[in-house]
Design a protein around this motif. Structure first.
Motif, PDB file in Angstrom:
ATOM      1  N   GLY A  17       0.812  -1.208   0.000  1.00 53.48           N
ATOM      2  CA  GLY A  17       0.000   0.000   0.000  1.00 53.48           C
ATOM      3  C   GLY A  17       0.845   1.258   0.000  1.00 53.48           C
ATOM      4  O   GLY A  17       0.552   2.227  -0.712  1.00 53.48           O
ATOM      5  N   VAL A  18       1.932   1.238   0.779  1.00 54.40           N
ATOM      6  CA  VAL A  18       2.833   2.390   0.822  1.00 54.40           C
ATOM      7  C   VAL A  18       3.497   2.590  -0.537  1.00 54.40           C
ATOM      8  O   VAL A  18       3.588   3.713  -1.043  1.00 54.40           O
ATOM      9  CB  VAL A  18       3.875   2.205   1.955  1.00 54.40           C
ATOM     10  CG1 VAL A  18       5.014   3.190   1.837  1.00 54.40           C
ATOM     11  CG2 VAL A  18       3.200   2.335   3.310  1.00 54.40           C
ATOM     12  N   LEU A  19       3.957   1.504  -1.134  1.00 55.33           N
ATOM     13  CA  LEU A  19       4.584   1.601  -2.453  1.00 55.33           C
ATOM     14  C   LEU A  19       3.582   2.035  -3.518  1.00 55.33           C
ATOM     15  O   LEU A  19       3.934   2.756  -4.460  1.00 55.33           O
ATOM     16  CB  LEU A  19       5.243   0.273  -2.834  1.00 55.33           C
ATOM     17  CG  LEU A  19       6.447  -0.119  -1.975  1.00 55.33           C
ATOM     18  CD1 LEU A  19       6.949  -1.510  -2.353  1.00 55.33           C
ATOM     19  CD2 LEU A  19       7.557   0.914  -2.069  1.00 55.33           C
TER      20      LEU A  19
ATOM     21  N   ILE B 114       3.116  11.601  -2.499  1.00 56.06           N
ATOM     22  CA  ILE B 114       4.365  11.650  -1.745  1.00 56.06           C
ATOM     23  C   ILE B 114       4.127  11.924  -0.262  1.00 56.06           C
ATOM     24  O   ILE B 114       4.738  11.281   0.605  1.00 56.06           O
ATOM     25  CB  ILE B 114       5.335  12.703  -2.344  1.00 56.06           C
ATOM     26  CG1 ILE B 114       5.580  12.431  -3.833  1.00 56.06           C
ATOM     27  CG2 ILE B 114       6.637  12.761  -1.566  1.00 56.06           C
ATOM     28  CD1 ILE B 114       6.202  11.094  -4.132  1.00 56.06           C
ATOM     29  N   ALA B 115       3.249  12.847   0.071  1.00 56.59           N
ATOM     30  CA  ALA B 115       3.000  13.192   1.476  1.00 56.59           C
ATOM     31  C   ALA B 115       2.443  11.982   2.235  1.00 56.59           C
ATOM     32  O   ALA B 115       2.926  11.646   3.327  1.00 56.59           O
ATOM     33  CB  ALA B 115       2.048  14.373   1.582  1.00 56.59           C
ATOM     34  N   LEU B 116       1.429  11.331   1.672  1.00 64.74           N
ATOM     35  CA  LEU B 116       0.875  10.133   2.318  1.00 64.74           C
ATOM     36  C   LEU B 116       1.897   9.016   2.396  1.00 64.74           C
ATOM     37  O   LEU B 116       1.979   8.305   3.410  1.00 64.74           O
ATOM     38  CB  LEU B 116      -0.371   9.654   1.564  1.00 64.74           C
ATOM     39  CG  LEU B 116      -1.644  10.423   1.802  1.00 64.74           C
ATOM     40  CD1 LEU B 116      -2.761   9.904   0.907  1.00 64.74           C
ATOM     41  CD2 LEU B 116      -2.056  10.336   3.260  1.00 64.74           C
ATOM     42  N   PHE B 117       2.682   8.860   1.337  1.00 67.47           N
ATOM     43  CA  PHE B 117       3.749   7.849   1.324  1.00 67.47           C
ATOM     44  C   PHE B 117       4.708   8.093   2.488  1.00 67.47           C
ATOM     45  O   PHE B 117       5.053   7.166   3.222  1.00 67.47           O
ATOM     46  CB  PHE B 117       4.493   7.880  -0.016  1.00 67.47           C
ATOM     47  CG  PHE B 117       5.817   7.176   0.025  1.00 67.47           C
ATOM     48  CD1 PHE B 117       5.879   5.796  -0.012  1.00 67.47           C
ATOM     49  CD2 PHE B 117       7.004   7.893   0.100  1.00 67.47           C
ATOM     50  CE1 PHE B 117       7.102   5.138   0.032  1.00 67.47           C
ATOM     51  CE2 PHE B 117       8.228   7.256   0.144  1.00 67.47           C
ATOM     52  CZ  PHE B 117       8.281   5.867   0.115  1.00 67.47           C
ATOM     53  N   LEU B 118       5.144   9.334   2.660  1.00 60.90           N
ATOM     54  CA  LEU B 118       6.099   9.659   3.721  1.00 60.90           C
ATOM     55  C   LEU B 118       5.496   9.456   5.108  1.00 60.90           C
ATOM     56  O   LEU B 118       6.127   8.875   5.998  1.00 60.90           O
ATOM     57  CB  LEU B 118       6.596  11.093   3.561  1.00 60.90           C
ATOM     58  CG  LEU B 118       7.527  11.337   2.386  1.00 60.90           C
ATOM     59  CD1 LEU B 118       7.821  12.827   2.222  1.00 60.90           C
ATOM     60  CD2 LEU B 118       8.820  10.542   2.526  1.00 60.90           C
ATOM     61  N   ILE B 119       4.263   9.914   5.302  1.00 62.62           N
ATOM     62  CA  ILE B 119       3.614   9.782   6.604  1.00 62.62           C
ATOM     63  C   ILE B 119       3.447   8.308   6.975  1.00 62.62           C
ATOM     64  O   ILE B 119       3.818   7.881   8.075  1.00 62.62           O
ATOM     65  CB  ILE B 119       2.251  10.502   6.618  1.00 62.62           C
ATOM     66  CG1 ILE B 119       2.474  12.018   6.560  1.00 62.62           C
ATOM     67  CG2 ILE B 119       1.424  10.125   7.844  1.00 62.62           C
ATOM     68  CD1 ILE B 119       1.214  12.811   6.286  1.00 62.62           C
ATOM     69  N   LEU B 120       2.872   7.527   6.060  1.00 59.34           N
ATOM     70  CA  LEU B 120       2.666   6.102   6.358  1.00 59.34           C
ATOM     71  C   LEU B 120       3.982   5.355   6.506  1.00 59.34           C
ATOM     72  O   LEU B 120       4.113   4.494   7.379  1.00 59.34           O
ATOM     73  CB  LEU B 120       1.816   5.447   5.269  1.00 59.34           C
ATOM     74  CG  LEU B 120       0.330   5.729   5.353  1.00 59.34           C
ATOM     75  CD1 LEU B 120      -0.402   5.147   4.155  1.00 59.34           C
ATOM     76  CD2 LEU B 120      -0.246   5.165   6.631  1.00 59.34           C
TER      77      LEU B 120
ATOM     78  N   LEU C 220       3.312   5.756  -3.371  1.00 56.27           N
ATOM     79  CA  LEU C 220       4.468   6.356  -4.036  1.00 56.27           C
ATOM     80  C   LEU C 220       4.294   6.302  -5.546  1.00 56.27           C
ATOM     81  O   LEU C 220       4.525   7.292  -6.246  1.00 56.27           O
ATOM     82  CB  LEU C 220       5.760   5.645  -3.620  1.00 56.27           C
ATOM     83  CG  LEU C 220       7.043   6.158  -4.242  1.00 56.27           C
ATOM     84  CD1 LEU C 220       7.307   7.596  -3.824  1.00 56.27           C
ATOM     85  CD2 LEU C 220       8.210   5.266  -3.846  1.00 56.27           C
ATOM     86  N   ASP C 221       3.838   5.168  -6.047  1.00 56.66           N
ATOM     87  CA  ASP C 221       3.621   4.985  -7.485  1.00 56.66           C
ATOM     88  C   ASP C 221       2.560   5.941  -8.027  1.00 56.66           C
ATOM     89  O   ASP C 221       2.643   6.404  -9.158  1.00 56.66           O
ATOM     90  CB  ASP C 221       3.215   3.534  -7.759  1.00 56.66           C
ATOM     91  CG  ASP C 221       3.112   3.240  -9.239  1.00 56.66           C
ATOM     92  OD1 ASP C 221       4.082   3.542  -9.970  1.00 56.66           O
ATOM     93  OD2 ASP C 221       2.066   2.697  -9.658  1.00 56.66           O
ATOM     94  N   GLN C 222       1.565   6.258  -7.188  1.00 54.43           N
ATOM     95  CA  GLN C 222       0.489   7.160  -7.593  1.00 54.43           C
ATOM     96  C   GLN C 222       0.848   8.634  -7.397  1.00 54.43           C
ATOM     97  O   GLN C 222       0.025   9.505  -7.636  1.00 54.43           O
ATOM     98  CB  GLN C 222      -0.795   6.835  -6.812  1.00 54.43           C
ATOM     99  CG  GLN C 222      -1.353   5.465  -7.106  1.00 54.43           C
ATOM    100  CD  GLN C 222      -1.751   5.321  -8.568  1.00 54.43           C
ATOM    101  OE1 GLN C 222      -2.484   6.141  -9.097  1.00 54.43           O
ATOM    102  NE2 GLN C 222      -1.251   4.290  -9.217  1.00 54.43           N
ATOM    103  N   GLY C 223       2.057   8.897  -6.925  1.00 52.16           N
ATOM    104  CA  GLY C 223       2.498  10.266  -6.738  1.00 52.16           C
ATOM    105  C   GLY C 223       2.014  10.916  -5.452  1.00 52.16           C
ATOM    106  O   GLY C 223       2.131  12.125  -5.279  1.00 52.16           O
TER     107      GLY C 223
END
Length: 158
Positions: free
Chosen positions: A44-46, A54-60, A49-52
């Motif tokens: 889910g995290v990756l 970035i903020a949610l990727f970093l937080i999670l 990131l793939d969907q752009g």
């Protein structure tokens, strides 16, 4: 001696459960009864990131993967008595106390994600074993941190 064995067992079991919980499927999302996606925490995290996202990727990533791993490294240093310097030992204890306060954030983030998807009328969510394994790892690591910190009198951080 008996306490050290219990601490090692808690450290090993929580580390294993966290690592396995990160890669096991946690959720299946079904949209319109046609599309079905299953995600692990790492997947889910990756995906974010793939969907752009970035903020949610970093937080999670930080709260659900990096901080729990860092907490386990600090706990291992204390369990294994690797720190011979008293000052270094106290710095590690203080770091672990601060990190420990954030230990339920990862489970909270996943719960919010699940609730958000559940509230959407066109999608449903099914929880898988990965969520339970990860949550068990978090809970055991919390008990371990509590056990490790019980020997120290820590003053509140101003």
């Amino acid at each position: 001696m008996k306490r050290k064995i219990v601490e090692y067992l808690m450290w090993f079991s929580s580390s294993l459960l966290l690592a396995v919980g990160i890669v096991l499927p946690m959720f299946s999302f079904q949209k319109f009864y046609i599309f079905n996606d299953t995600f692990s925490l790492l997947g889910g995290v990756l995906y974010l990131l793939d969907q752009g996202e970035i903020a949610l990727f970093l937080i999670l990533s930080v709260f659900s993967i990096v901080l729990p791993m860092y907490k386990m490294v600090l706990a291992f240093l204390l369990v294994s008595n690797r720190l011979k310097d008293t000052e270094q030992n106290m710095r590690t204890v203080k770091r672990l106390a601060v990190i420990g306060k954030w230990s339920m954030t990862d489970v909270f983030v996943i719960a919010v994600l699940a609730a958000t998807v559940k509230l959407n009328m066109i999608a449903s969510i099914e929880v898988h074993v990965g969520l339970y394994v990860f949550a068990a790892g978090v809970m055991i690591s919390m008990l371990l941190v509590h056990t490790l910190l019980s020997d120290y009198e820590l003053k509140p951080i101003a």
